[in-house]
Design a protein around this motif. Structure first.
Motif, PDB file in Angstrom:
ATOM      1  N   ILE A 133      21.281  40.868  51.265  1.00  0.00           N
ATOM      2  CA  ILE A 133      22.323  40.341  50.366  1.00  0.00           C
ATOM      3  C   ILE A 133      22.009  40.786  48.939  1.00  0.00           C
ATOM      4  O   ILE A 133      21.163  40.183  48.263  1.00  0.00           O
ATOM      5  N   LYS A 134      22.687  41.818  48.494  1.00  0.00           N
ATOM      6  CA  LYS A 134      22.383  42.373  47.161  1.00  0.00           C
ATOM      7  C   LYS A 134      23.577  42.278  46.230  1.00  0.00           C
ATOM      8  O   LYS A 134      23.446  42.397  45.027  1.00  0.00           O
ATOM      9  N   THR A 135      24.784  42.105  46.816  1.00  0.00           N
ATOM     10  CA  THR A 135      25.966  42.081  45.939  1.00  0.00           C
ATOM     11  C   THR A 135      26.902  40.942  46.366  1.00  0.00           C
ATOM     12  O   THR A 135      26.447  39.832  46.584  1.00  0.00           O
ATOM     13  N   ASN A 136      28.192  41.208  46.449  1.00  0.00           N
ATOM     14  CA  ASN A 136      29.158  40.123  46.746  1.00  0.00           C
ATOM     15  C   ASN A 136      29.662  40.142  48.189  1.00  0.00           C
ATOM     16  O   ASN A 136      30.571  39.400  48.527  1.00  0.00           O
ATOM     17  N   ILE A 137      29.106  41.053  49.002  1.00  0.00           N
ATOM     18  CA  ILE A 137      29.561  41.159  50.398  1.00  0.00           C
ATOM     19  C   ILE A 137      28.434  40.697  51.307  1.00  0.00           C
ATOM     20  O   ILE A 137      27.286  41.136  51.140  1.00  0.00           O
ATOM     21  N   LEU A 138      28.729  39.799  52.229  1.00  0.00           N
ATOM     22  CA  LEU A 138      27.681  39.427  53.179  1.00  0.00           C
ATOM     23  C   LEU A 138      28.231  39.383  54.592  1.00  0.00           C
ATOM     24  O   LEU A 138      29.397  39.060  54.818  1.00  0.00           O
ATOM     25  N   TYR A 139      27.379  39.760  55.519  1.00  0.00           N
ATOM     26  CA  TYR A 139      27.721  39.717  56.944  1.00  0.00           C
ATOM     27  C   TYR A 139      26.781  38.735  57.630  1.00  0.00           C
ATOM     28  O   TYR A 139      25.602  38.675  57.281  1.00  0.00           O
ATOM     29  N   PHE A 140      27.322  37.961  58.570  1.00  0.00           N
ATOM     30  CA  PHE A 140      26.448  37.133  59.405  1.00  0.00           C
ATOM     31  C   PHE A 140      26.888  37.246  60.850  1.00  0.00           C
ATOM     32  O   PHE A 140      28.023  37.654  61.141  1.00  0.00           O
ATOM     33  N   ASP A 141      25.975  36.895  61.743  1.00  0.00           N
ATOM     34  CA  ASP A 141      26.266  36.987  63.179  1.00  0.00           C
ATOM     35  C   ASP A 141      26.295  35.597  63.783  1.00  0.00           C
ATOM     36  O   ASP A 141      25.641  34.677  63.292  1.00  0.00           O
ATOM     37  N   PHE A 142      27.057  35.497  64.851  1.00  0.00           N
ATOM     38  CA  PHE A 142      27.159  34.256  65.597  1.00  0.00           C
ATOM     39  C   PHE A 142      26.231  34.394  66.793  1.00  0.00           C
ATOM     40  O   PHE A 142      26.377  35.307  67.597  1.00  0.00           O
ATOM     41  N   GLU A 143      25.264  33.504  66.904  1.00  0.00           N
ATOM     42  CA  GLU A 143      24.212  33.686  67.907  1.00  0.00           C
ATOM     43  C   GLU A 143      24.683  33.311  69.306  1.00  0.00           C
ATOM     44  O   GLU A 143      24.388  33.987  70.281  1.00  0.00           O
ATOM     45  N   LYS A 144      25.447  32.201  69.351  1.00  0.00           N
ATOM     46  CA  LYS A 144      25.784  31.622  70.653  1.00  0.00           C
ATOM     47  C   LYS A 144      26.673  32.535  71.492  1.00  0.00           C
ATOM     48  O   LYS A 144      27.776  32.880  71.086  1.00  0.00           O
ATOM     49  N   GLY A 145      26.189  32.912  72.641  1.00  0.00           N
ATOM     50  CA  GLY A 145      27.051  33.530  73.657  1.00  0.00           C
ATOM     51  C   GLY A 145      27.661  34.865  73.271  1.00  0.00           C
ATOM     52  O   GLY A 145      28.569  35.323  73.934  1.00  0.00           O
ATOM     53  N   LYS A 146      27.155  35.481  72.218  1.00  0.00           N
ATOM     54  CA  LYS A 146      27.690  36.788  71.813  1.00  0.00           C
ATOM     55  C   LYS A 146      29.220  36.803  71.864  1.00  0.00           C
ATOM     56  O   LYS A 146      29.844  37.574  72.587  1.00  0.00           O
ATOM     57  N   ALA A 147      29.835  35.900  71.138  1.00  0.00           N
ATOM     58  CA  ALA A 147      31.281  35.699  71.256  1.00  0.00           C
ATOM     59  C   ALA A 147      32.087  36.607  70.342  1.00  0.00           C
ATOM     60  O   ALA A 147      31.658  36.955  69.259  1.00  0.00           O
ATOM     61  N   ARG A 148      33.247  36.994  70.803  1.00  0.00           N
ATOM     62  CA  ARG A 148      34.272  37.564  69.913  1.00  0.00           C
ATOM     63  C   ARG A 148      34.991  36.406  69.288  1.00  0.00           C
ATOM     64  O   ARG A 148      34.824  35.255  69.727  1.00  0.00           O
ATOM     65  N   GLY A 149      35.781  36.655  68.276  1.00  0.00           N
ATOM     66  CA  GLY A 149      36.481  35.573  67.588  1.00  0.00           C
ATOM     67  C   GLY A 149      37.264  34.674  68.526  1.00  0.00           C
ATOM     68  O   GLY A 149      37.198  33.454  68.414  1.00  0.00           O
ATOM     69  N   GLU A 150      37.984  35.287  69.504  1.00  0.00           N
ATOM     70  CA  GLU A 150      38.829  34.457  70.382  1.00  0.00           C
ATOM     71  C   GLU A 150      37.979  33.443  71.134  1.00  0.00           C
ATOM     72  O   GLU A 150      38.363  32.298  71.324  1.00  0.00           O
ATOM     73  N   GLU A 151      36.812  33.901  71.586  1.00  0.00           N
ATOM     74  CA  GLU A 151      35.932  33.030  72.341  1.00  0.00           C
ATOM     75  C   GLU A 151      35.394  31.918  71.447  1.00  0.00           C
ATOM     76  O   GLU A 151      35.295  30.760  71.843  1.00  0.00           O
ATOM     77  N   LEU A 152      35.088  32.322  70.245  1.00  0.00           N
ATOM     78  CA  LEU A 152      34.616  31.353  69.252  1.00  0.00           C
ATOM     79  C   LEU A 152      35.676  30.267  69.070  1.00  0.00           C
ATOM     80  O   LEU A 152      35.378  29.079  68.997  1.00  0.00           O
ATOM     81  N   ALA A 153      36.912  30.692  69.054  1.00  0.00           N
ATOM     82  CA  ALA A 153      38.011  29.742  68.876  1.00  0.00           C
ATOM     83  C   ALA A 153      38.058  28.755  70.032  1.00  0.00           C
ATOM     84  O   ALA A 153      38.306  27.571  69.842  1.00  0.00           O
ATOM     85  N   ARG A 154      37.813  29.279  71.238  1.00  0.00           N
ATOM     86  CA  ARG A 154      37.852  28.386  72.403  1.00  0.00           C
ATOM     87  C   ARG A 154      36.682  27.409  72.354  1.00  0.00           C
ATOM     88  O   ARG A 154      36.786  26.260  72.732  1.00  0.00           O
ATOM     89  N   GLN A 155      35.548  27.895  71.886  1.00  0.00           N
ATOM     90  CA  GLN A 155      34.351  27.060  71.892  1.00  0.00           C
ATOM     91  C   GLN A 155      34.348  26.028  70.774  1.00  0.00           C
ATOM     92  O   GLN A 155      33.612  25.060  70.811  1.00  0.00           O
ATOM     93  N   THR A 156      35.081  26.284  69.727  1.00  0.00           N
ATOM     94  CA  THR A 156      34.977  25.420  68.556  1.00  0.00           C
ATOM     95  C   THR A 156      36.345  24.846  68.203  1.00  0.00           C
ATOM     96  O   THR A 156      37.363  25.308  68.680  1.00  0.00           O
ATOM     97  N   LYS A 157      36.304  23.841  67.336  1.00  0.00           N
ATOM     98  CA  LYS A 157      37.567  23.232  66.912  1.00  0.00           C
ATOM     99  C   LYS A 157      37.979  23.790  65.547  1.00  0.00           C
ATOM    100  O   LYS A 157      37.191  24.393  64.851  1.00  0.00           O
TER     101      LYS A 157
END
Ligand SMILES: Cc1ncc(COP(=O)(O)O)c(C=O)c1O
Length: 355
Positions: free
Chosen positions: A282-306
């Protein structure tokens, strides 16, 4: 209605009231005739800041890169660029479609650099079978590579290789001021030896429209002609230039704040179990993070979370918006308009999302 915390990009900024005032009081003329005083002032100022002979206002970063590359590269020649370069990934193949320029993609490292040895080896020898190498382009900061700043030393090394081989170096400096602030270096030192640079007014500097290309007088003369051919000659463009001048005079300090906010956001994400972030990146204004659980794509994340909605590649978590850059990986960008409270709220929501 609660505020939308829009962390998709630093391109979403809206002009401040002071910037709007500067726009309405701008002195105007016909810039295609070279008669818009605000545009002339902006182009001169930009050139001075970058320590180049001349500048050229263009509507967008994409057009700035296209105009520059068309100016450096004849049809059928080749340009060396990173495989994660914005110009290669996100500019609709314009250099090939409109310029007939062949692209040679080399691997971008996580810090946005391309291995120096690989650049040297990629320059074509003079032989009928090969396209002639005409230019190299670098991106600073590097959007897809953690918003990393390239150092002046690295840029100088690449410029040296380019000039030893009689080819040009273009820098996509959409966020060059972020790089300069991050490394605490005067921005002109970030473009020493560079033949052309495009920087954006409409990102961290938070103007509504516009980028400026800088280079030698001869280069800008031809770039102006290419801009015209692409339909980028604008008449009373002082409306845009006034916002750009306001940005250069008043918004540079904002970039420092954006970097601090990104770091706070990253530190908070680092504390959330289930999210993975490399603070070193993290050196500037852009940051990336990963979702650890279940290697999910966004759609899956949506199903798993509220409380999360998915659009193509875009996440709306309650009232927080950000991008999914690839499966399991998400991008947040800080900018003018994002304040302390937004950072806290974002962290609270991310925490609820995974726990
Ligand atoms: C590194 C980089 N270069 C160029 C551009 C293109 O700028 P514009 O959206 O003004 O065409 C962007 C846009 O996000 C960018 O991130």
């Amino acid at each position: 209605m609660s505020k939308i915390i829009d962390l998709r990009s630093d391109t979403v900024t809206l002009p401040s009231n002071e910037m709007r005032k500067a726009i309405t009081s701008a002195k105007l003329g016909d810039d295609v005739f070279g008669e818009d005083p605000s545009v002339n002032e902006l182009e001169e100022k930009a050139a001075k800041i970058m320590c180049k002979e001349a500048g050229l206002l263009v509507p967008s970063g994409t057009m700035g890169n296209l105009v520059s590359i068309l100016t450096h590269c004849a049809r059928g020649t080749e340009i060396i660029l990173g495989d994660k370069a914005h110009t290669f990934v996100f500019e609709a193949g314009g250099i090939s479609a409109f310029g007939g320029v062949h692209s040679r993609q080399l691997k971008n490292e996580t810090d946005g650099t391309i291995n120096i040895q690989e650049i040297k080896s990629a320059i074509r020898m003079d032989n009928d079978h090969f396209p002639k190498t005409a230019a190299i382009t670098l991106e600073n900061t590097h959007n897809l590579c953690n918003g990393s700043p390239l150092t002046p030393e690295y840029i100088k090394d690449v410029a040296q290789i380019a000039h030893d081989n009689d080819i040009k170096l273009h820098v996509d400096g959409a966020r060059i001021f972020n790089a300069a602030v991050s490394l605490d270096v005067d921005v002109k030192n970030m473009v020493t030896g560079v033949d052309s640079i495009t920087f954006c007014l409409s990102k961290g500097l938070s103007a509504p429209i516009g980028s400026v290309v800088c280079g030698s007088k001869e280069f800008i003369y031809q770039a102006r002609r290419n801009r015209k051919a692409l339909g980028g000659g604008m008449r009373q463009a002082g409306i845009i230039a006034a916002a750009g001048l306001f940005s250069l005079n008043n918004m540079l300090e904002q970039i420092r704040e954006d970097h601090e906010n990104a770091l706070r956001l990253a530190a908070g994400i680092n504390e959330i179990e289930g999210l993975v972030i490399d603070l070193e990146n993290i050196k500037t204004n852009i940051l990336y993070f990963d979702f650890e659980k279940g290697k999910a794509r966004g759609e899956e994340l949506a199903r798993q979370t509220k409380n999360i909605e998915i659009y193509p590649c875009e996440i709306a978590l309650n009232n927080i918006r950000f991008f999914e850059s690839k499966p399991n990986r998400f991008r947040l960008v800080t900018h003018y308009g994002i304040i302390d409270d937004d950072i806290e709220k974002t962290l609270e929501s991310l925490n609820k999302m995974v726990n």
